[in-house]
Structure formats: structure tokens, C-alpha cells
Design an enzyme around this catalytic site. Structure first.
Site, PDB file in Angstrom:
ATOM      1  N   CYS A  98     -19.268 -22.579  77.399  1.00 35.00           N
ATOM      2  CA  CYS A  98     -20.495 -23.348  77.619  1.00 35.00           C
ATOM      3  C   CYS A  98     -21.603 -22.426  78.122  1.00 35.00           C
ATOM      4  CB  CYS A  98     -20.203 -24.450  78.631  1.00 35.00           C
ATOM      5  SG  CYS A  98     -21.654 -25.215  79.347  1.00 35.00           S
ATOM      6  N   GLU A  99     -22.761 -22.495  77.504  1.00 36.69           N
ATOM      7  CA  GLU A  99     -23.855 -21.616  77.906  1.00 36.69           C
ATOM      8  C   GLU A  99     -24.500 -22.045  79.227  1.00 36.69           C
ATOM      9  OE1 GLU A  99     -27.793 -23.340  75.605  1.00 36.69           O
ATOM     10  OE2 GLU A  99     -26.584 -21.852  74.567  1.00 36.69           O
ATOM     11  N   HIS A 100     -24.160 -23.232  79.702  1.00 33.88           N
ATOM     12  CA  HIS A 100     -24.747 -23.716  80.949  1.00 33.88           C
ATOM     13  C   HIS A 100     -23.950 -23.282  82.177  1.00 33.88           C
ATOM     14  CE1 HIS A 100     -26.332 -27.080  78.154  1.00 33.88           C
ATOM     15  NE2 HIS A 100     -27.239 -26.134  78.277  1.00 33.88           N
ATOM     16  N   HIS A 101     -22.622 -23.231  82.057  1.00 34.26           N
ATOM     17  CA  HIS A 101     -21.789 -22.875  83.204  1.00 34.26           C
ATOM     18  C   HIS A 101     -20.834 -21.719  82.907  1.00 34.26           C
ATOM     19  CE1 HIS A 101     -22.856 -27.189  83.826  1.00 34.26           C
ATOM     20  NE2 HIS A 101     -23.109 -26.755  85.051  1.00 34.26           N
ATOM     21  N   GLN A 139     -21.912 -27.310  72.015  1.00 35.00           N
ATOM     22  CA  GLN A 139     -21.147 -27.786  70.856  1.00 35.00           C
ATOM     23  C   GLN A 139     -22.072 -28.232  69.734  1.00 35.00           C
ATOM     24  OE1 GLN A 139     -17.829 -30.360  71.746  1.00 35.00           O
ATOM     25  NE2 GLN A 139     -17.946 -31.376  69.765  1.00 35.00           N
ATOM     26  N   HIS A 167     -14.556 -29.952  77.183  1.00 33.73           N
ATOM     27  CA  HIS A 167     -15.438 -29.044  77.906  1.00 33.73           C
ATOM     28  C   HIS A 167     -14.969 -28.908  79.351  1.00 33.73           C
ATOM     29  CE1 HIS A 167     -18.905 -28.973  74.925  1.00 33.73           C
ATOM     30  NE2 HIS A 167     -18.030 -29.816  74.399  1.00 33.73           N
ATOM     31  N   CYS A 169     -16.532 -27.648  81.720  1.00 33.70           N
ATOM     32  CA  CYS A 169     -17.602 -27.934  82.679  1.00 33.70           C
ATOM     33  C   CYS A 169     -17.561 -29.398  83.100  1.00 33.70           C
ATOM     34  CB  CYS A 169     -18.971 -27.578  82.100  1.00 33.70           C
ATOM     35  SG  CYS A 169     -19.375 -28.413  80.559  1.00 33.70           S
TER      36      CYS A 169
END
Length: 209
Positions: A98-101, A139, A167, A169
Site C-alpha cells: 500500500c502506498e499510504h502505509h 489496488q 489489505h 493496512c
């Protein structure tokens, strides 16, 4: 060796910009900082080699930035005895982040296309999934990127992509809901224009056809 790594550029970042990689020493220093941030001691025995291991692992897990989907799809075959119906490769397992976490996304992809005079080796489809999975991702973006790469390079009559993934996250932090699955899909060409083709693709993925 560090100087060579530092000068190496990443030609295929998600933004399309060229990114200069840091040196091995800088990466290891960053990992040591993160270890301290967790509250642990990077100099204790069990963690001494962790920065080096993490750097090596990241090279492997994010190898998709160094690979081109167009090159993987470049070799096609035209001797297909006139076959022009759906080609489906399903249950392609993948691990992404995940590019956020920057925590794992674990799932499987189903990819189909309608050939227009040529086909590509089946393993190439799985490799394209891996190329995009081995990058920092959402995704939704990954689903669109796989379809776009196949459509642009092969120019088939249509492409269908469905991804099912869990996910971490969601499972490991925040609401901590283990086992929840996210489903995304995208269609191009004949699949987008003809709902019956979408239904056929989904039915084949689900084993109902």
C-alpha cells in the site's frame, strides 16, 4: 558500489518522473532510524544486520520499478489457428504494498483479453501483474495499469481485469478487520461496450462457465 547505486535512476516511477536512488549506506541509516523510532536498539545483536536485510528485501519486493510491462508483452504469436475468443489467466497470486502505509496487499488477479490476430505467452500476463504489484500501489491504480499495459501493447479487442485482495493496512492497523477483501475490476474495448462479455468473464473467473 554505493556510488553506483546512488547514481542509478528509477525510470518507471508511478509519477513518470525519474527518481534518484539513495546509496546503500543511506538506506541502512534510514532503517536504523526506524528501528529507533519503534523503541528498539539497532545495535543489539538481533538487529545488527537488519538494515542490510531490509535493503535487500526492498530491492526484491519493489523490483517492478526496474521492469517494463511493454517489454514483457513485446513478443507475440500469430499462429493461433484463427483463435479469437477469450483468453483468461485467473488466480494469479501477488504481493504488493500500500502506498499510504507501505504495508502488504495480498491477493490474486484475473486477467482476460480478446485477441485480435495475435496472442502473448501466458506467463507474460502473470509477469505484468508482478511488475505492477512490485511497486507502491493502490489496488484501483494497479487494476487500471494492468489493463492499460495489455491494451496499449497488444491492442486486443478488449481487456478485462479483476483483482481481489486483503489489505494489511486494514487488518493490522486502524479498524483492524482481518479477512475483509477488496474487489476491483476494469474493462476496455469489447468488454466495456458489451455487458454480456463482462458477465462471461466474471462467470469464468467464478467457475460458473
Amino acid at each position: 558500489m554505493d556510488a553506483v547505486i546512488k547514481q542509478a535512476a528509477v525510470p518507471s516511477s508511478q509519477s513518470g518522473k525519474t527518481v534518484e536512488r539513495p546509496s546503500q549506506a543511506e538506506v541502512e541509516a534510514a532503517v536504523r532510524t526506524l528501528i529507533r523510532w519503534t523503541g528498539d536498539d539497532p545495535d543489539r545483536e538481533g538487529l545488527l544486520d537488519t538494515p542490510k536485510r531490509v535493503a535487500k528485501a526492498y530491492r526484491e519486493m519493489f523490483g517492478g520499478y526496474d521492469r517494463s510491462p511493454a517489454e514483457e508483452l513485446g513478443r507475440t504469436f500469430e499462429e493461433v489457428a484463427g483463435y479469437d475468443d477469450l483468453v483468461l489467466v485467473k488466480d494469479i497470486s501477488f504481493h504488493s504494498h500500500c502506498e499510504h502505509h507501505m504495508v502488504p496487499i495480498i491477493g490474486k488477479a484475473h486477467v482476460g483479453y480478446l485477441p485480435d490476430g495475435k496472442v502473448v505467452g501466458l506467463s507474460k500476463i502473470a509477469r505484468v501483474v508482478d511488475i505492477f504489484a512490485q511497486r507502491l500501489q493502490t489496488q484501483e491504480a494497479m487494476t487500471a495499469q494492468i489493463a492499460g499495459a495489455i491494451q496499449e501493447t497488444l491492442n486486443p479487442r478488449g481487456v478485462a481485469v479483476m483483482i481481489e485482495a486483503e489489505h494489511m493496512c486494514i487488518a493490522m492497523r486502524g479498524i483492524r478487520k482481518q479477512g475483509s477483501t477488496t474487489l476491483t475490476s476494469t474493462f476496455t474495448g469489447a468488454f466495456r461496450d458489451n455487458p454480456e462479455e463482462q458477465v462471461r468473464f466474471i462467470s469464468m473467473v467464478r467457475g460458473a462457465a
